[in-house]
Design an enzyme around this catalytic site. Sequence first.
Site, PDB file in Angstrom:
ATOM      1  N   ASP A  93       0.879  -1.158   0.000  1.00  0.00           N
ATOM      2  CA  ASP A  93       0.000   0.000   0.000  1.00  0.00           C
ATOM      3  C   ASP A  93       0.925   1.219   0.000  1.00  0.00           C
ATOM      4  O   ASP A  93       2.103   1.097   0.368  1.00  0.00           O
ATOM      5  CB  ASP A  93      -0.861  -0.037   1.270  1.00  0.00           C
ATOM      6  CG  ASP A  93      -1.654   1.239   1.473  1.00  0.00           C
ATOM      7  OD1 ASP A  93      -2.250   1.734   0.502  1.00  0.00           O
ATOM      8  OD2 ASP A  93      -1.679   1.745   2.603  1.00  0.00           O
ATOM      9  N   ASP A 112      -0.129   5.018   0.908  1.00  0.00           N
ATOM     10  CA  ASP A 112      -0.378   6.007   1.960  1.00  0.00           C
ATOM     11  C   ASP A 112      -0.284   5.394   3.356  1.00  0.00           C
ATOM     12  O   ASP A 112      -0.870   4.339   3.616  1.00  0.00           O
ATOM     13  CB  ASP A 112      -1.764   6.642   1.768  1.00  0.00           C
ATOM     14  CG  ASP A 112      -1.855   7.412   0.459  1.00  0.00           C
ATOM     15  OD1 ASP A 112      -0.889   8.120   0.140  1.00  0.00           O
ATOM     16  OD2 ASP A 112      -2.876   7.306  -0.237  1.00  0.00           O
TER      17      ASP A 112
END
Length: 243
Positions: free
Chosen positions: A39, A41
């Site tokens: 991922d 963020d």
Amino acid sequence: GTAGAGRILSSSRILTMVRSAPSASAADLWTKAEVVCFDVDSTVCSSEGIDDLARYLGKGDEVAEFTAKAMTGSIPFEEALASRLEIIKPSRNDIALFLQREPPSLTPGIKELVETLQSNGRKVYLVSGGFRLMIEPVAEQLNIEKGNIFANTLFFSDETGEYENFDKKEFTSRAGGKARAAKHIKSMTGAKVLVMVGDGATDLEAKQDGGADMFVGFGGIVQRETVLKQADWAVYDFQDLTK
């Protein structure tokens, strides 16, 4: 501020330290991983890119609510994405200026971890609900090719460069998109073992429907207790994965 964040992290460390050592099966799967998906963020980068862009454009408070709801899983991801984009309406130029002013800040240890994985012959992908335009500079810093990014594509007016829409065909534009992306990457690469690393509910979902084989919960930036509890391995420092 940062001092507060440190305090939160240290109290979380005490609560979850028990779970942060991998089980034998998780440790074994990690060593067998042929593909590792991250991922972006609050995992690869130390903040939430969409929130940062919104703040830069004076829409921070309005958008923060939607991000929080999307991450806890209480609102369908695609609804939150559409709502946030309708609030921010970022032009191509807005994003270019924002990236110039606030280049993405990598989480400590991620560069070393990605280098280690790549040098061991593992394929590294970025799988994010964020915007491709904002993730490409991150991929560049990590020597990850553009083809290994699965993220949301924004459409802009050819004439004015104003925001028009987003590509609803992208895996991560819909709920459960990270599982679909993981499944697609596995079939594309022929990988038997794919690991997803992330901080949020959408990352945990990557294990559904023949997606990721293992989920590593990352609590180094934000600690989402429900996510870390359900992770196969909870880590607070990327050095734990680099060893």
